[in-house]
Design a protein around this motif. Structure first.
Motif, PDB file in Angstrom:
ATOM      1  N   PHE A  45     -21.971   9.743 -12.616  1.00 35.87           N
ATOM      2  CA  PHE A  45     -21.758   8.903 -13.504  1.00 35.87           C
ATOM      3  C   PHE A  45     -20.629   9.062 -14.546  1.00 35.87           C
ATOM      4  CE2 PHE A  45     -23.161   6.786 -17.633  1.00 35.87           C
ATOM      5  CZ  PHE A  45     -23.120   5.577 -17.343  1.00 35.87           C
ATOM      6  N   THR A  46     -19.722   8.340 -14.896  1.00 39.51           N
ATOM      7  CA  THR A  46     -18.871   8.395 -15.957  1.00 39.51           C
ATOM      8  C   THR A  46     -19.049   7.150 -17.004  1.00 39.51           C
ATOM      9  OG1 THR A  46     -16.832   7.216 -15.343  1.00 39.51           O
ATOM     10  CG2 THR A  46     -17.120   9.508 -14.626  1.00 39.51           C
ATOM     11  N   CYS A  47     -18.870   7.458 -18.368  1.00 38.40           N
ATOM     12  CA  CYS A  47     -18.998   6.336 -19.352  1.00 38.40           C
ATOM     13  C   CYS A  47     -18.103   6.831 -20.474  1.00 38.40           C
ATOM     14  CB  CYS A  47     -20.328   6.280 -19.744  1.00 38.40           C
ATOM     15  SG  CYS A  47     -20.875   5.333 -21.024  1.00 38.40           S
ATOM     16  N   PHE A  48     -17.229   5.917 -20.818  1.00 36.46           N
ATOM     17  CA  PHE A  48     -16.260   5.831 -22.013  1.00 36.46           C
ATOM     18  C   PHE A  48     -16.631   5.102 -23.178  1.00 36.46           C
ATOM     19  CE2 PHE A  48     -12.334   4.978 -24.046  1.00 36.46           C
ATOM     20  CZ  PHE A  48     -12.080   6.392 -24.448  1.00 36.46           C
ATOM     21  N   ILE A  49     -16.650   5.715 -24.323  1.00 39.33           N
ATOM     22  CA  ILE A  49     -16.909   5.236 -25.807  1.00 39.33           C
ATOM     23  C   ILE A  49     -15.818   5.520 -26.568  1.00 39.33           C
ATOM     24  CG2 ILE A  49     -18.352   4.917 -27.895  1.00 39.33           C
ATOM     25  CD1 ILE A  49     -20.620   5.450 -26.210  1.00 39.33           C
TER      26      ILE A  49
END
Ligand code: FEO
Ligand code: CA
Ligand code: CA
Length: 563
Positions: free
Chosen positions: A100-104
């Motif tokens: 999983f990747t997630c960018f904020i």
């Protein structure tokens, strides 16, 4: 309401209202700002010429391939953002098998500078600690505690500050926000009573997919946790025995299995983490959250094992992942069944209290009559219709080799409803050109992107069911235009690899994607089955890539055709 109107045209907006109802009609900002869907492109300045070009957009997919490379459709390019072993700081390196990747973004006005969260699901000891785990039965092979420590360091997650310069994303080395969460990091339990004697536990492992909270923290899910510290199993007389693990970490660190198998929340800025007991304990693939108008939270999460279940948590207080009710799905009758010890007499026959129900959620679900499913993997909420899509990857025991995507329509479009309708949205198999759906992501136009996960040992085997599909791939199902509803392959993975963790940047121009376990079938490091990403070390390395290009930008504007 403004943000929603900018994202979708009036026709879609009305159809979304019709489906979702008054209780939850506003697209939550987290789905727009940081989620799998992205900040909308402005409709202003969209000329009739632009529309004509979109109408003529030819989406040329690629064919199945067994080549050892990351192949992309015309109009797409990629560059590597971070690889296993890369330095994040003087202290830390990037872990193994990124999922999983997630960018904020750090500042919402700048979509090209922010924090990337990456799950490190599991290790291949051959690469990580030099231990040939395929010979675990071989008594000549011994592993030292130092080797196990290396393995434990390389799972969990990474927080990495990344920035785009001249069209390419790269790591900001030694940024104070860069940090690792590992199998040894202390993590609090968000529960009033201790679990297996502790209120704080050591680490997280098996971090497969995840999500993001409405309050902009990362969610990472512990999936095949029994691989590391085993499992406590109960017979028909409720007598417990301990099953040992595949990786055998419990021989070095005897941590209780009950400390794993949870949904974990990580604060991006501080790295502090907590495990949410109220969401139950099982092989959590992912957790997808939705904030209701009154700020209560709904969380969908699936148990990725043959004949396991789909769950939904509904909080009773705003912003809580502790107070509320965990439900499990009876998809045949369309009912959410509460896993509630107080009100379900049948649960009292097996468990002493609600804490036991949550620790042994799989058993509790079966007592209530939950529907066995074909390995629920990723779950995403369609930002246009409000329907919930669940990948059911396969169930070989039931001769389902290719899986399907299930659609859940909550009653009256309310996410806290107690009833729903389930149907098959798209079946895997040769007719639709894909097998074993896993991760899902909607882009800002509502196109559905999907990755496949055929196991490395089964792919490309002559006469096997997966031969026609060749290497694992990334697909898109356009929502509009002449290709609407078709499954189109847009990327093909290197040998033995799986593409995971698709996540769009807030401006919709980058698709972050993990390339997990390239060369997984390697037996000899001198002769690996893959050499991707072809760096100086000449061995395969799990890596996160950024996919960019005109095709993504055009796909993200396809909804304009319906304006
Ligand atoms: Fe880790 Fe269910 O994939
Ligand atoms: Ca997965
Ligand atoms: Ca999988």
């Amino acid at each position: 309401m403004d943000s929603f109107n900018k994202t979708y045209n009036r026709k879609e907006f009305i159809s979304f209202l019709g489906k979702v109802g008054l209780g939850a009609m506003i697209l939550p900002p987290f789905l727009v700002g940081c989620g799998s869907t992205t900040t909308p492109a402005s409709q202003e300045g969209f000329s009739s010429d632009d529309l004509e070009k979109l109408r003529k957009l030819v989406l040329e997919g690629i064919g199945a391939s067994d080549k050892d490379d990351l192949l992309l459709a015309k109009g797409l390019d990629y560059h590597t953002v971070v690889k296993w072993g890369d330095r994040l700081s003087d202290k830390d390196t990037f872990g193994f098998n990124n999922d999983f990747t997630c960018f904020i973004p750090l500042d919402e006005s700048n979509p090209t500078d922010g924090l990337l969260w990456v799950n490190h699901e599991y290790i291949n000891p051959l690469f990580v600690s030099g231990f040939n785990y395929r010979d675990l039965e071989n008594p000549k092979e011994h592993r030292t505690v130092e080797q196990v420590d290396k393995e434990m360091y390389n799972v969990g997650g990474s927080i990495v500050r990344i920035r785009m310069n001249n069209g390419a994303w790269s790591v900001v080395q030694n940024d104070p926000l860069n940090r690792r969460i590992t199998a040894r990091t202390p993590i609090a339990l968000n529960w009033d009573s201790p679990i297996a004697g502790a209120s704080e536990v050591f680490g997280t492992n098996s971090n497969c997919s995840g999500g993001i909270t409405p309050w902009n923290t990362f969610i990472t899910c512990e999936e095949n946790y029994d691989s590391y510290f085993g499992e406590t199993e109960y017979d028909e007389n409720n007598v417990a025995t301990k099953r040992s693990s595949i990786y055998g970490w419990e021989r070095f660190y005897d941590y209780p299995p009950e400390h794993y198998g949870w949904v974990v929340e990580v604060d991006p800025k501080t790295g502090s983490a907590q495990k949410h007991i109220a969401l139950g304990r099982f092989a959590h693939e992912c957790c997808t959250l939705y904030e209701l108008e009154d700020k209560r939270v709904v969380a969908y999460t699936g148990d990725d094992a043959n004949d396991e279940h789909l769950y939904k948590f509904v909080s009773s207080k705003p912003g809580s992942l502790k107070e509320g009710t965990l439900y499990v799905a009876d998809t045949e009758n369309g009912i959410w069944l509460p896993l509630d010890w107080e009100t379900q007499e049948v649960l009292k026959t097996r468990f002493k209290n609600q804490t036991e129900v949550l620790i042994r959620a799989r058993e509790a679900a079966k007592l209530l009559g939950a529907t066995p499913l074909n390995r629920p993997e990723d779950i995403e909420i369609d930002p246009v219709s409000g329907n919930i899509f669940v990948s059911l990857t396969n169930n070989k025991g039931k001769n389902d080799f290719h899986g399907s995507i299930m659609k859940i329509e909550e009653a009256n479009g309310a996410f806290d409803a107690l009833s729903f309708k389930a149907s098959v949205y798209k079946a895997g198999g040769e007719e639709n050109g894909f097998s074993c759906p896993d991760n899902l992501a909607f882009d800002m136009a509502g196109n559905l992107w999907m990755t496949s996960d055929m196991s490395g040992s089964a792919m490309n085997k002559e006469d096997g069911p997966y031969m026609p599909f060749k290497n694992n791939s990334l697909f898109v199902i356009p929502r509009y235009g002449k290709d609407a509803g078709k499954v189109i392959r847009v990327a093909s993975a290197p040998r033995d690899a799986e593409l995971t963790g698709p996540w769009f940047s807030p401006d919709g121009k980058t698709l972050f994607l993990s390339v997990q376990h390239p060369g997984e079938q390697t037996r000899d490091l001198k002769n690996p089955t893959s050499r991707w990403p072809f760096d100086k070390d000449n061995i395969p390395k799990p890596s996160v890539v950024a996919i960019t290009g005109g095709l993504i930008e055009k796909m993200n504007k396809l909804n304009q055709l319906e304006a």
